[in-house]
Design an enzyme around this catalytic site. Structure first.
Site, PDB file in Angstrom:
ATOM      1  N   GLU A   1      58.070  63.721  -6.099  1.00 50.07           N
ATOM      2  CA  GLU A   1      59.231  62.201  -5.944  1.00 50.07           C
ATOM      3  C   GLU A   1      60.307  63.213  -6.240  1.00 50.07           C
ATOM      4  O   GLU A   1      60.621  64.184  -6.859  1.00 50.07           O
ATOM      5  CB  GLU A   1      58.263  62.012  -6.769  1.00 50.07           C
ATOM      6  CG  GLU A   1      57.726  60.919  -6.925  1.00 50.07           C
ATOM      7  CD  GLU A   1      57.204  59.940  -8.196  1.00 50.07           C
ATOM      8  OE1 GLU A   1      57.209  58.669  -8.320  1.00 50.07           O
ATOM      9  OE2 GLU A   1      56.797  60.575  -8.796  1.00 50.07           O
TER      10      GLU A   1
ATOM     11  N   ASP B   1      47.754  57.478 -11.558  1.00 52.08           N
ATOM     12  CA  ASP B   1      48.767  58.588 -11.775  1.00 52.08           C
ATOM     13  C   ASP B   1      48.280  59.143  -9.687  1.00 52.08           C
ATOM     14  O   ASP B   1      49.194  59.626  -9.287  1.00 52.08           O
ATOM     15  CB  ASP B   1      48.427  59.948 -12.063  1.00 52.08           C
ATOM     16  CG  ASP B   1      49.569  59.584 -13.988  1.00 52.08           C
ATOM     17  OD1 ASP B   1      50.223  59.139 -13.992  1.00 52.08           O
ATOM     18  OD2 ASP B   1      48.557  60.164 -14.384  1.00 52.08           O
TER      19      ASP B   1
ATOM     20  N   ASP C   1      51.652  63.955  -7.800  1.00 51.11           N
ATOM     21  CA  ASP C   1      52.593  62.705  -8.812  1.00 51.11           C
ATOM     22  C   ASP C   1      52.533  63.712 -10.593  1.00 51.11           C
ATOM     23  O   ASP C   1      52.188  64.325 -11.305  1.00 51.11           O
ATOM     24  CB  ASP C   1      52.017  61.523  -8.760  1.00 51.11           C
ATOM     25  CG  ASP C   1      52.501  60.436 -10.370  1.00 51.11           C
ATOM     26  OD1 ASP C   1      53.583  60.439  -9.717  1.00 51.11           O
ATOM     27  OD2 ASP C   1      51.533  60.564 -11.246  1.00 51.11           O
TER      28      ASP C   1
END
Length: 385
Positions: free
Chosen positions: A272, A368, A189
């Site tokens: 992502e 996170d 992340d």
């Protein structure tokens, strides 16, 4: 076969440095000279609407280059390797093809001191034991050897960065067919508070760049107050270039070391699929409809740019490919709002920037870390972007 570049700092003599500047100036002159011709032809065709007026092709500009070198006013071009001059024509040809296919804008004239470079398409002779490289019309040039050059050398590009010259050697290598040394997957992340948070719970932060960024800003202000054309302005520009280079090198060093460590230790990495350009859009709006929270948004944009997420992702992709690993991108929606225990998705789960507490099962975690775990789960399940 695959290609890889090895970059080293050159240590030329004063005479060789002078020659390199002349080579770069000749290549820049050729690019600008034929760009001016192409621009005139385009304007004539546009004004007269005559389809018979066409832009020059690379073979035509190459033939004109031969004539130009024979003219008395420009015979100094013969001091530069011909292959390097032809590479400038190829660059111009590619630039116009990109413009005609609407992939890039109209080619711009090159400026002295900005991105000075010379490309040598003929493979140079490298003596790694004596740390020398033999370049056309320059002879043996010393370089600072930081690692072994592995593979078959195909070409080299010499560029000027600040007060120093660097050489990038392109080599051809056989593709690595061995399996990745590790089979451990991991989710990542990216964020502003922490550069990376891994699904293992580890936080990775950027080195403190505030001092270097402040120096660049200060030197930019000093440069703006110097008189144009003065020696003080030249000195200020050199100091600013040095500060920019140090900031860039510190960031690149961190990105390379971090991406190398992760690529070597994990064969399967999930991130992502963030659209960074969209995230950094200005909030100013228009005169009729001004934006809101403009100052806060501009600060967030600076923080995002400082992180260099896109550069890190590109480096990680390249290094994983070389090790036969895989980088998988997943849809970023709701990864920070979903509980890893009961999979409840609710924006109220994210209590703050760092705290996550599920409203359904009461699970608490670092926000996170929770997001990185969800990212890994999506990558394993195959729910890709």
């Amino acid at each position: 076969m695959s290609y890889k570049a090895f970059r080293f700092r050159l240590s030329p003599t004063k005479e060789q440095s002078k020659q390199l500047l002349q080579f770069a100036g000749s290549c820049r002159y050729i690019f600008n000279h034929f760009l001016a011709i192409q621009k005139d032809l385009y304007q004539q065709r546009k004004e007269t609407n005559n389809p018979e007026i066409r832009l020059l092709s690379y073979p035509q500009t190459s033939a004109l280059l031969t004539q130009l070198k024979r003219e008395e006013a420009t015979n100094w071009l013969t001091n530069t390797p011909n292959h390097s001059l032809q590479q400038s024509l190829m660059d111009l040809d590619r630039a116009f093809k990109g413009w005609l296919t609407k992939k890039t804008g109209f080619p711009k004239f090159k400026k002295k001191g900005q991105h000075d470079s010379i490309r040598f398409p003929v493979p140079p002779v490298v003596d790694q034991s004596n740390k020398t490289i033999k370049l056309p019309k320059l002879g043996l040039v010393k370089y600072r050897k930081s690692r072994e050059i592995l593979g078959t050398i195909r070409s080299a590009t010499v560029s000027k960065e600040g007060q120093h010259w660097f050489i990038s050697i392109l080599v051809e290598q056989f593709e690595n067919l061995d399996p990745h040394p590790s089979q451990i997957p991991i989710g990542i992340d990216v964020g502003v508070t922490h550069f990376l948070t891994l699904s293992t719970g580890e936080h990775i932060d950027l080195p403190n760049l505030d001092r270097l960024i402040h120096r660049v800003t200060s030197l930019q202000q000093r440069l703006s107050h110097k008189k144009k054309g003065s020696n003080n302005r030249k000195k200020a520009r050199q100091r600013l270039s040095t500060a920019h280079r140090k900031l860039r090198h510190v960031r690149q060093d961190f990105l390379h070391k971090t991406s190398t460590r992760l690529a070597k230790n994990h064969s399967y990495i999930v991130m992502e699929d963030l659209k960074v350009s969209n995230m950094m859009r200005s909030a100013k709006g228009t005169v009729d409809k001004p934006g809101r929270n403009v100052k806060a948004k501009s600060g967030l944009n600076r923080s995002i740019a400082k992180q260099a997420w896109s550069t890190f992702r590109n480096l990680l992709t390249h290094k994983l490919n070389n090790l036969n690993g895989e980088l998988r991108l997943v849809d970023p929606r709701h990864t920070s709002q979903t509980c890893t225990q009961c999979l409840t998705t609710d924006k109220r789960n994210r209590k703050s920037q760092s705290k996550f507490k599920c409203i359904s099962c009461g699970h608490t975690a670092n926000a996170d870390h929770n997001a990185a775990t969800n990212i890994l789960r999506l990558g394993i399940l195959g729910s890709v972007a």
